[in-house]
Design a protein around this motif. Sequence first.
Motif, mmCIF file in Angstrom:
data_model
loop_
_atom_site.group_PDB
_atom_site.id
_atom_site.type_symbol
_atom_site.label_atom_id
_atom_site.label_comp_id
_atom_site.label_asym_id
_atom_site.label_seq_id
_atom_site.Cartn_x
_atom_site.Cartn_y
_atom_site.Cartn_z
ATOM 1 N N GLU A 9 48.584 39.989 42.219
ATOM 2 C CA GLU A 9 49.137 38.639 42.403
ATOM 3 C C GLU A 9 49.176 37.880 41.073
ATOM 4 O O GLU A 9 50.148 37.208 40.765
ATOM 5 C CB GLU A 9 48.290 37.873 43.422
ATOM 6 C CG GLU A 9 48.821 36.486 43.720
ATOM 7 C CD GLU A 9 47.969 35.775 44.743
ATOM 8 O OE1 GLU A 9 47.704 34.578 44.528
ATOM 9 O OE2 GLU A 9 47.565 36.404 45.745
ATOM 10 N N PHE A 10 48.108 38.000 40.292
ATOM 11 C CA PHE A 10 48.071 37.353 38.979
ATOM 12 C C PHE A 10 49.205 37.864 38.099
ATOM 13 O O PHE A 10 49.926 37.083 37.471
ATOM 14 C CB PHE A 10 46.722 37.614 38.301
ATOM 15 C CG PHE A 10 46.686 37.177 36.867
ATOM 16 C CD1 PHE A 10 46.467 35.845 36.543
ATOM 17 C CD2 PHE A 10 46.885 38.088 35.832
ATOM 18 C CE1 PHE A 10 46.448 35.428 35.218
ATOM 19 C CE2 PHE A 10 46.868 37.685 34.514
ATOM 20 C CZ PHE A 10 46.650 36.350 34.205
ATOM 21 N N VAL A 11 49.378 39.174 38.038
ATOM 22 C CA VAL A 11 50.429 39.766 37.210
ATOM 23 C C VAL A 11 51.802 39.319 37.702
ATOM 24 O O VAL A 11 52.662 38.932 36.900
ATOM 25 C CB VAL A 11 50.322 41.307 37.184
ATOM 26 C CG1 VAL A 11 51.527 41.922 36.490
ATOM 27 C CG2 VAL A 11 49.037 41.738 36.483
ATOM 28 N N VAL A 44 42.396 44.468 33.663
ATOM 29 C CA VAL A 44 42.113 44.948 35.017
ATOM 30 C C VAL A 44 40.658 45.394 35.143
ATOM 31 O O VAL A 44 40.030 45.186 36.185
ATOM 32 C CB VAL A 44 43.099 46.057 35.456
ATOM 33 C CG1 VAL A 44 42.830 47.367 34.749
ATOM 34 C CG2 VAL A 44 43.068 46.231 36.970
ATOM 35 N N GLY A 45 40.100 45.938 34.091
ATOM 36 C CA GLY A 45 38.695 46.354 34.134
ATOM 37 C C GLY A 45 37.728 45.182 34.182
ATOM 38 O O GLY A 45 36.621 45.292 34.696
ATOM 39 N N ARG A 46 38.150 44.069 33.645
ATOM 40 C CA ARG A 46 37.304 42.864 33.614
ATOM 41 C C ARG A 46 37.728 41.851 34.677
ATOM 42 O O ARG A 46 37.264 40.711 34.656
ATOM 43 C CB ARG A 46 37.422 42.203 32.241
ATOM 44 C CG ARG A 46 36.954 43.059 31.113
ATOM 45 C CD ARG A 46 37.067 42.306 29.794
ATOM 46 N NE ARG A 46 36.773 43.213 28.699
ATOM 47 C CZ ARG A 46 37.612 43.513 27.731
ATOM 48 N NH1 ARG A 46 38.799 42.967 27.693
ATOM 49 N NH2 ARG A 46 37.266 44.345 26.777
ATOM 50 N N TRP A 47 38.637 42.233 35.558
ATOM 51 C CA TRP A 47 39.242 41.269 36.468
ATOM 52 C C TRP A 47 38.254 40.493 37.337
ATOM 53 O O TRP A 47 38.415 39.284 37.504
ATOM 54 C CB TRP A 47 40.321 41.928 37.328
ATOM 55 C CG TRP A 47 41.028 40.897 38.125
ATOM 56 C CD1 TRP A 47 41.015 40.743 39.477
ATOM 57 C CD2 TRP A 47 41.819 39.825 37.617
ATOM 58 N NE1 TRP A 47 41.751 39.652 39.844
ATOM 59 C CE2 TRP A 47 42.261 39.061 38.700
ATOM 60 C CE3 TRP A 47 42.193 39.420 36.334
ATOM 61 C CZ2 TRP A 47 43.053 37.937 38.566
ATOM 62 C CZ3 TRP A 47 42.992 38.302 36.191
ATOM 63 C CH2 TRP A 47 43.406 37.569 37.301
ATOM 64 N N LYS A 49 35.379 39.318 36.727
ATOM 65 C CA LYS A 49 34.828 38.238 35.907
ATOM 66 C C LYS A 49 35.925 37.241 35.516
ATOM 67 O O LYS A 49 35.733 36.033 35.592
ATOM 68 C CB LYS A 49 34.181 38.829 34.653
ATOM 69 C CG LYS A 49 33.584 37.807 33.733
ATOM 70 C CD LYS A 49 32.973 38.467 32.505
ATOM 71 C CE LYS A 49 32.496 37.421 31.512
ATOM 72 N NZ LYS A 49 32.012 38.026 30.285
ATOM 73 N N VAL A 50 37.080 37.756 35.100
ATOM 74 C CA VAL A 50 38.183 36.898 34.657
ATOM 75 C C VAL A 50 38.719 36.067 35.816
ATOM 76 O O VAL A 50 39.059 34.890 35.641
ATOM 77 C CB VAL A 50 39.310 37.744 34.025
ATOM 78 C CG1 VAL A 50 40.517 36.898 33.693
ATOM 79 C CG2 VAL A 50 38.797 38.444 32.771
ATOM 80 N N ALA A 60 44.137 35.528 29.419
ATOM 81 C CA ALA A 60 45.112 36.592 29.154
ATOM 82 C C ALA A 60 45.912 36.289 27.890
ATOM 83 O O ALA A 60 46.182 37.183 27.090
ATOM 84 C CB ALA A 60 46.045 36.759 30.350
ATOM 85 N N ARG A 61 46.296 35.029 27.696
ATOM 86 C CA ARG A 61 47.036 34.646 26.486
ATOM 87 C C ARG A 61 46.201 34.869 25.230
ATOM 88 O O ARG A 61 46.682 35.358 24.229
ATOM 89 C CB ARG A 61 47.429 33.175 26.555
ATOM 90 C CG ARG A 61 48.791 32.973 27.043
ATOM 91 C CD ARG A 61 49.189 31.517 26.983
ATOM 92 N NE ARG A 61 49.949 31.204 28.146
ATOM 93 C CZ ARG A 61 51.150 31.676 28.391
ATOM 94 N NH1 ARG A 61 51.729 32.475 27.538
ATOM 95 N NH2 ARG A 61 51.787 31.373 29.488
ATOM 96 N N LYS A 62 44.932 34.481 25.316
ATOM 97 C CA LYS A 62 44.054 34.675 24.164
ATOM 98 C C LYS A 62 43.887 36.175 23.881
ATOM 99 O O LYS A 62 43.871 36.592 22.722
ATOM 100 C CB LYS A 62 42.710 34.016 24.392
ATOM 101 C CG LYS A 62 41.840 34.069 23.159
ATOM 102 C CD LYS A 62 40.687 33.128 23.238
ATOM 103 C CE LYS A 62 39.939 33.180 21.924
ATOM 104 N NZ LYS A 62 38.928 32.171 21.815
#
Length: 176
Positions: A9-11, A44-47, A49-50, A60-62
Amino acid sequence: MNRNDSFREFVATHQQSLIRTAYLLTGDAHLAEDLLQSVLAKLVGRWPKVARLEHPEAYARKALLNQHISWRRRRTASELPSAAPPEHAYWTEDRAVVRIVMRQALMRLAPRQRAVIILRFYEDRTERETADLLGCSLGTVKSQAHHALARLRELAPELAPKFEELDQLAIEEARR
């Protein structure tokens, strides 16, 4: 909603704005896709937490900015800097020509300066937002923007009217 659904959904929601930022950073559609893909693969591996962050898009921008700067540091031996600037098109009201000339000039800026110009003027972010995204001070953003605009004037003098508009925006914001 499971972790994968949340990430999908985020993507789906932010892909267009992130690819646009990646394109502005790289100046090449294929490199922009590669840049975004590498960032999303790490994301995706840190999703879990993110996803809990207040603004996961800012994260994501950073990550895009950091990955791009990292790629630029690893310049391949086949890329050789040139002392002679490329030929510039003469000023015309044709928007396509203006975009091409501006993109060529942006690609000749240092990665940090390019990031500041893109965030400040293309994405219309405040100096504070830009500083937060880049993880630097407000003064650094101001000086990088100043130096980048001066460099752009050297690289593309035919775009002087466009830079005057940006200067006025910066002056107005500094007065606030």
